[in-house]
Design a protein around this motif. Sequence first.
Motif, mmCIF file in Angstrom:
data_model
loop_
_atom_site.group_PDB
_atom_site.id
_atom_site.type_symbol
_atom_site.label_atom_id
_atom_site.label_comp_id
_atom_site.label_asym_id
_atom_site.label_seq_id
_atom_site.Cartn_x
_atom_site.Cartn_y
_atom_site.Cartn_z
ATOM 1 N N THR A 199 -30.135 67.326 56.861
ATOM 2 C CA THR A 199 -28.835 68.175 57.063
ATOM 3 C C THR A 199 -27.701 68.042 55.937
ATOM 4 O OG1 THR A 199 -27.619 66.775 58.354
ATOM 5 C CG2 THR A 199 -29.037 68.383 59.723
ATOM 6 N N PRO A 200 -28.251 68.453 54.693
ATOM 7 C CA PRO A 200 -27.124 68.269 53.764
ATOM 8 C C PRO A 200 -26.177 69.296 53.730
ATOM 9 C CG PRO A 200 -29.296 69.428 52.751
ATOM 10 C CD PRO A 200 -29.442 68.798 54.370
ATOM 11 N N ASP A 201 -25.150 69.173 52.907
ATOM 12 C CA ASP A 201 -24.182 70.392 52.593
ATOM 13 C C ASP A 201 -23.226 70.626 53.821
ATOM 14 O OD1 ASP A 201 -25.574 70.594 50.169
ATOM 15 O OD2 ASP A 201 -26.897 72.221 51.110
ATOM 16 N N VAL A 202 -23.814 70.973 55.164
ATOM 17 C CA VAL A 202 -22.789 71.145 56.174
ATOM 18 C C VAL A 202 -21.910 69.834 56.714
ATOM 19 C CG1 VAL A 202 -24.299 72.949 57.166
ATOM 20 C CG2 VAL A 202 -24.974 70.655 57.905
ATOM 21 N N LEU A 203 -22.549 68.701 56.252
ATOM 22 C CA LEU A 203 -21.515 67.683 56.474
ATOM 23 C C LEU A 203 -20.839 66.845 55.557
ATOM 24 C CD1 LEU A 203 -23.414 65.503 55.061
ATOM 25 C CD2 LEU A 203 -24.681 64.934 57.221
ATOM 26 N N THR A 204 -20.877 67.571 54.140
ATOM 27 C CA THR A 204 -20.491 66.803 52.889
ATOM 28 C C THR A 204 -18.696 66.685 53.158
ATOM 29 O OG1 THR A 204 -22.027 67.905 51.579
ATOM 30 C CG2 THR A 204 -19.956 67.248 50.317
ATOM 31 N N ALA A 205 -18.079 67.871 53.587
ATOM 32 C CA ALA A 205 -16.610 67.787 53.707
ATOM 33 C C ALA A 205 -16.347 66.529 54.705
ATOM 34 C CB ALA A 205 -16.117 68.953 53.813
ATOM 35 N N ILE A 228 -10.728 54.541 41.269
ATOM 36 C CA ILE A 228 -11.840 54.808 42.331
ATOM 37 C C ILE A 228 -13.382 54.721 41.524
ATOM 38 C CG2 ILE A 228 -11.668 57.099 42.566
ATOM 39 C CD1 ILE A 228 -12.473 57.001 45.530
ATOM 40 N N GLY A 229 -14.076 53.946 42.177
ATOM 41 C CA GLY A 229 -15.473 54.046 41.392
ATOM 42 C C GLY A 229 -16.584 54.380 42.243
ATOM 43 N N ILE A 230 -17.169 55.736 41.902
ATOM 44 C CA ILE A 230 -17.969 56.087 43.054
ATOM 45 C C ILE A 230 -19.461 55.781 42.636
ATOM 46 C CG2 ILE A 230 -18.696 58.127 44.565
ATOM 47 C CD1 ILE A 230 -15.817 59.246 43.735
ATOM 48 N N VAL A 231 -20.067 55.132 43.477
ATOM 49 C CA VAL A 231 -21.492 54.955 43.235
ATOM 50 C C VAL A 231 -22.547 55.630 44.090
ATOM 51 C CG1 VAL A 231 -23.502 53.048 43.463
ATOM 52 C CG2 VAL A 231 -20.935 52.357 43.136
ATOM 53 N N GLY A 232 -23.248 56.665 43.353
ATOM 54 C CA GLY A 232 -23.870 57.706 44.067
ATOM 55 C C GLY A 232 -22.946 58.838 43.849
ATOM 56 N N MET A 233 -23.206 59.661 43.192
ATOM 57 C CA MET A 233 -22.464 60.955 42.861
ATOM 58 C C MET A 233 -23.196 62.197 43.246
ATOM 59 S SD MET A 233 -19.282 61.661 42.306
ATOM 60 C CE MET A 233 -17.856 61.605 40.900
ATOM 61 N N GLY A 234 -23.494 62.328 44.481
ATOM 62 C CA GLY A 234 -24.014 63.433 45.137
ATOM 63 C C GLY A 234 -23.101 64.353 45.725
ATOM 64 N N GLY A 235 -23.544 65.100 46.572
ATOM 65 C CA GLY A 235 -22.439 66.263 47.327
ATOM 66 C C GLY A 235 -21.253 65.368 47.675
ATOM 67 N N ILE A 236 -21.552 64.318 48.534
ATOM 68 C CA ILE A 236 -20.475 63.788 49.289
ATOM 69 C C ILE A 236 -19.619 62.783 48.184
ATOM 70 C CG2 ILE A 236 -19.871 61.984 50.886
ATOM 71 C CD1 ILE A 236 -22.752 62.583 52.438
ATOM 72 N N GLY A 237 -20.205 62.185 47.244
ATOM 73 C CA GLY A 237 -19.523 61.628 46.234
ATOM 74 C C GLY A 237 -18.608 62.593 45.535
ATOM 75 N N SER A 238 -19.222 63.656 45.073
ATOM 76 C CA SER A 238 -18.303 64.819 44.419
ATOM 77 C C SER A 238 -17.019 65.008 45.326
ATOM 78 C CB SER A 238 -19.214 65.958 43.962
ATOM 79 O OG SER A 238 -20.055 65.624 43.609
ATOM 80 N N ALA A 239 -17.280 65.304 46.663
ATOM 81 C CA ALA A 239 -16.269 65.758 47.650
ATOM 82 C C ALA A 239 -15.131 64.567 47.754
ATOM 83 C CB ALA A 239 -16.891 66.054 48.919
ATOM 84 N N VAL A 240 -15.573 63.172 47.539
ATOM 85 C CA VAL A 240 -14.733 62.121 47.630
ATOM 86 C C VAL A 240 -13.771 62.140 46.259
ATOM 87 C CG1 VAL A 240 -14.427 59.751 47.644
ATOM 88 C CG2 VAL A 240 -16.133 60.723 49.203
#
Length: 325
Positions: free
Chosen positions: A97-103, A150-162
């Motif tokens: 379930t990607p995308d729908v939970l990102t935000a 802030i250092g984000i390890v793992g820049m997928g959809g959730i990382g980008s939203a953070v």
Amino acid sequence: MKPYVFITRKLPDEAVEKLRAKYDVKMWEKEDVGVPRSILLEEAGRADALLTMLSDQIDEELLSAGTRLKVVTNLAVGYDNVDVEAATKHGIAICNTPDVLTAATADLTFALLMATARRIVEGAEFIKAGQWKSWSPLLLAGHDIHHKTIGIVGMGGIGSAVAKRATGFEMEILYHNRSRKNDVEMELGATYCSFEQLIERSDFVVCLTPLTEETKNLFTRDVFRRMKKTAIFINASRGPVVNEEDLYAALVDGDIAAAGLDVFAKEPIDQTHPLLGLSNVVAIPHIGSATVETRLNMIQLCLDNIDAILSGKEPKTLVNKEWNK
Ligand code: GLV
Ligand code: GLV
């Protein structure tokens, strides 16, 4: 005979109602415990589709028991609980379930960062324990968030939203990822750096990487020692990415200032877990995507994927693109 769908946790009846016209649907009804392995194996043996939780092990044994099984849809974006290679070998589609939970997950990650930095939970406990006797200048003084790195390890959809949320706090954004993300660099001003540079330069180290063989045990004592002593570590990905004994030692010895944890090496944990004894730890029970709206959207996506696969259509969010080749 209608195709049989087994769901490993109780979901709201309204959500699954529509599916019942076309499918024979059964849910594990107990709310407080997951489905026992033996029952899951039995159900896998008769099901055409499984809707599973991240706490269910979808391994070779289960997949080979699933002689009629066509799809397993996991109610999570992470699928480290699923042996995807074995599923592909057995011709079983895996969906997540990607995308729908990102935000929602990014909101929670940022909330955890803020709660840890500003000692929100300690403050709430302090007041409930009747300890608030007077205002004082450094009472429960925490750490600034705005203008920090802030250092984000793992820049997928959730990382980008953070990262997007961090721009509102005028933070400097560093990230590390397997691949460069030109869009987040351009749109959010994020700077790519090596893992080593990231841990040394960040005030907040935020772990959002999926759990894989490469990321297992990524955060060790050596890594915590190389962080700033004022650094705050946030983990909203998977527990086994962190060596918990090392994190405990790092927090006790002052290698880093604090940690905010939504995930643990072995879940669930109970109140005797050593990390819970530390005042500089904010611990929450793996609730990254847990809002009513988002969980209902995740459930709907899983049900749509099951219906698509069992009707011979393309699912929306397939993990193993090769499953029917
Ligand atoms: C939750 O941890 C998820 O992977 O969705
Ligand atoms: C590291 O975090 C990666 O996603 O490669």
